[in-house]
Design an enzyme around this catalytic site. Structure first.
Site, PDB file in Angstrom:
ATOM      1  N   THR A  38     -15.960  46.208  17.723  1.00  0.00           N
ATOM      2  CA  THR A  38     -17.171  46.702  18.372  1.00  0.00           C
ATOM      3  C   THR A  38     -18.166  47.301  17.369  1.00  0.00           C
ATOM      4  O   THR A  38     -19.358  47.302  17.617  1.00  0.00           O
ATOM      5  CB  THR A  38     -16.832  47.775  19.425  1.00  0.00           C
ATOM      6  OG1 THR A  38     -15.956  48.727  18.823  1.00  0.00           O
ATOM      7  CG2 THR A  38     -16.153  47.168  20.630  1.00  0.00           C
ATOM      8  N   ASN A  88      -4.938  42.290  17.413  1.00  0.00           N
ATOM      9  CA  ASN A  88      -4.672  43.609  16.840  1.00  0.00           C
ATOM     10  C   ASN A  88      -5.401  44.728  17.578  1.00  0.00           C
ATOM     11  O   ASN A  88      -4.938  45.869  17.582  1.00  0.00           O
ATOM     12  CB  ASN A  88      -5.072  43.596  15.356  1.00  0.00           C
ATOM     13  CG  ASN A  88      -5.125  44.984  14.772  1.00  0.00           C
ATOM     14  OD1 ASN A  88      -4.103  45.609  14.547  1.00  0.00           O
ATOM     15  ND2 ASN A  88      -6.333  45.486  14.565  1.00  0.00           N
ATOM     16  N   SER A 140       3.826  47.621  19.576  1.00  0.00           N
ATOM     17  CA  SER A 140       4.084  48.976  19.102  1.00  0.00           C
ATOM     18  C   SER A 140       5.524  49.324  19.395  1.00  0.00           C
ATOM     19  O   SER A 140       6.105  48.836  20.375  1.00  0.00           O
ATOM     20  CB  SER A 140       3.184  49.979  19.828  1.00  0.00           C
ATOM     21  OG  SER A 140       3.641  51.299  19.585  1.00  0.00           O
ATOM     22  N   TYR A 153      -0.096  52.894  27.632  1.00  0.00           N
ATOM     23  CA  TYR A 153       0.010  52.183  26.349  1.00  0.00           C
ATOM     24  C   TYR A 153       1.363  51.466  26.232  1.00  0.00           C
ATOM     25  O   TYR A 153       1.438  50.305  25.831  1.00  0.00           O
ATOM     26  CB  TYR A 153      -0.165  53.212  25.227  1.00  0.00           C
ATOM     27  CG  TYR A 153      -0.330  52.644  23.840  1.00  0.00           C
ATOM     28  CD1 TYR A 153      -1.535  52.062  23.441  1.00  0.00           C
ATOM     29  CD2 TYR A 153       0.716  52.705  22.913  1.00  0.00           C
ATOM     30  CE1 TYR A 153      -1.690  51.566  22.150  1.00  0.00           C
ATOM     31  CE2 TYR A 153       0.566  52.213  21.625  1.00  0.00           C
ATOM     32  CZ  TYR A 153      -0.640  51.647  21.246  1.00  0.00           C
ATOM     33  OH  TYR A 153      -0.795  51.157  19.974  1.00  0.00           O
ATOM     34  N   ALA A 155       3.292  50.483  28.659  1.00  0.00           N
ATOM     35  CA  ALA A 155       3.339  49.374  29.613  1.00  0.00           C
ATOM     36  C   ALA A 155       2.609  48.161  29.046  1.00  0.00           C
ATOM     37  O   ALA A 155       3.099  47.026  29.127  1.00  0.00           O
ATOM     38  CB  ALA A 155       2.702  49.788  30.942  1.00  0.00           C
ATOM     39  N   ALA A 156       1.441  48.403  28.463  1.00  0.00           N
ATOM     40  CA  ALA A 156       0.660  47.293  27.911  1.00  0.00           C
ATOM     41  C   ALA A 156       1.403  46.626  26.755  1.00  0.00           C
ATOM     42  O   ALA A 156       1.459  45.392  26.666  1.00  0.00           O
ATOM     43  CB  ALA A 156      -0.704  47.799  27.437  1.00  0.00           C
ATOM     44  N   LYS A 157       1.993  47.431  25.885  1.00  0.00           N
ATOM     45  CA  LYS A 157       2.667  46.859  24.713  1.00  0.00           C
ATOM     46  C   LYS A 157       3.974  46.162  25.103  1.00  0.00           C
ATOM     47  O   LYS A 157       4.325  45.129  24.529  1.00  0.00           O
ATOM     48  CB  LYS A 157       2.922  47.951  23.667  1.00  0.00           C
ATOM     49  CG  LYS A 157       1.635  48.531  23.074  1.00  0.00           C
ATOM     50  CD  LYS A 157       0.787  47.475  22.373  1.00  0.00           C
ATOM     51  CE  LYS A 157      -0.359  48.090  21.574  1.00  0.00           C
ATOM     52  NZ  LYS A 157      -1.194  47.068  20.905  1.00  0.00           N
ATOM     53  N   ILE A 186       2.096  54.687  11.538  1.00  0.00           N
ATOM     54  CA  ILE A 186       1.326  54.188  10.399  1.00  0.00           C
ATOM     55  C   ILE A 186       0.140  55.118  10.190  1.00  0.00           C
ATOM     56  O   ILE A 186      -0.453  55.620  11.150  1.00  0.00           O
ATOM     57  CB  ILE A 186       0.805  52.752  10.704  1.00  0.00           C
ATOM     58  CG1 ILE A 186       1.940  51.834  11.167  1.00  0.00           C
ATOM     59  CG2 ILE A 186       0.081  52.161   9.495  1.00  0.00           C
ATOM     60  CD1 ILE A 186       3.057  51.602  10.179  1.00  0.00           C
TER      61      ILE A 186
END
EC number: 1.1.1.100
Lengths: 246, 78
Positions: A38, A88, A140, A153, A155-157, A186
């Site tokens: 973006t 990514n 992740s 997060y 759930a999405a990963k 990281i």
């Protein structure tokens, strides 16, 4: 080894620490890389660092029209069909489940799960025809272990890891591999937000005794993008300093 | 035999690697020509490109035989 000369790649979220390093690693191996994100200025800066092997394709994965057009836009900018897709880009909207708002659940699912899937689906046509493709999803550790404050997060990963395995089975026979790289902790802007006390605690749970570097994620992506990794598909490669061994 | 029929058969022979004489008009892609579901998706993509037509998903599901494909394309281009 790991020569990507003549290949094209799209890296989403190339403005971020990990995405930028992935783009650099793929370009250094010879690929022509489209950088998406973006923040256009930041993309231009990463592209300038890479040089002639980089093109900039701005896009916002929270906007479904932008998602739908991105692969075509990237292929036009690259001057050819896509060989390597690196999903990514990701966002967080951390909150304890009891306080998590519907919008914050949905935003994370939309960008991290749905947009990534659509980009993969939209890039398959050319890959199928050429009998070569590499789809690499940055998942992740949290998608496998869970983490308080990150139900959306995680759930999405976890979903990303699931669809990767299904898609891997559908297209393996066409020379297309679909894999995930699951970073642990990281050093990036996303983890900078953690409080020092939280970081100390985390470090205690990492056998390697340190946070990971973006370049260490990029190295895993480069491997999965290579022709040498053609027999690896449906896998999740954990890069986490031994934090979870799964 | 029509030009469309010839071109459809040529695509089928190339994509599925089958003998030309097996590609009769009534041959079913899956039952007679050994295509799997992914092959049928690829065939539809190849037809779209060869003939410059768009084959929507609900129409694609009904294209089961060589004749189905020829008929759809002739109608779309007619």
């Amino acid at each position: 080894m790991f020569d990507l000369t003549g290949k094209t790649a799209l890296v989403t979220g190339a403005t971020g620490g990990i995405g930028g390093e992935i783009a650099k690693a793929l370009a250094a191996a010879g690929a022509k890389v489209a950088l998406s994100g973006t923040r256009v200025e930041r993309l231009e800066a990463v592209a300038a660092e890479i040089g002639e092997n980089a093109v900039v394709v701005p896009g916002n994965l929270a906007d479904s029209a932008s998602v739908d057009g991105l692969i075509k836009q990237a292929e036009e900018a690259l001057g050819g069909q896509l060989d390597i897709l690196v999903n990514n880009a990701g966002i967080t909207r951390d909150q304890l489940a009891m306080r998590l708002k519907d919008d914050d659940w949905q935003a994370v699912i939309d960008v991290n799960l749905t947009a990534a899937f659509k980009l993969a689906r939209n890039s398959l046509r050319g890959m199928m025809k050429r009998r070569f493709g590499r789809i690499i999803n940055i998942a992740s550790i949290v998608g496998v272990t869970g983490n308080p404050g990150q139900t959306n997060y995680a759930a999405a990963k976890a979903g990303m890891i699931g669809w990767s395995k299904s898609l891997a089975q559908e297209v393996a026979v066409r020379g297309i591999t679909v894999n995930c790289v699951a970073p642990g902790f990281i050093t990036t802007a996303m983890t900078d937000e953690l409080a020092d006390a939280q970081k100390e605690k985390l470090l205690g749970s990492i056998p390697a005794g340190r946070m990971g570097e973006s370049a260490e994620i990029a190295a895993a992506v480069l491997y999965l993008a290579s022709t040498e990794a053609g027999y690896v598909t449906g896998q999740t490669l954990h890069v986490n300093g031994g934090m979870a061994m799964i | 035999m029509s030009d469309v029929a010839d071109r459809v058969k040529k695509i089928v022979v190339e994509h599925l690697g089958v003998e030309e004489d097996k590609v009769t008009e009534n041959a079913s892609f899956i039952d007679d020509l050994g295509a799997d579901s992914l092959d049928t998706v690829e065939l539809v993509m190849a037809f779209e490109e060869e003939f410059g037509v768009e084959i929507p998903d609900d129409a694609a599901e009904k294209i089961l035989t060589v004749k189905d494909a020829i008929d759809f394309i002739e109608k779309a281009n007619g």
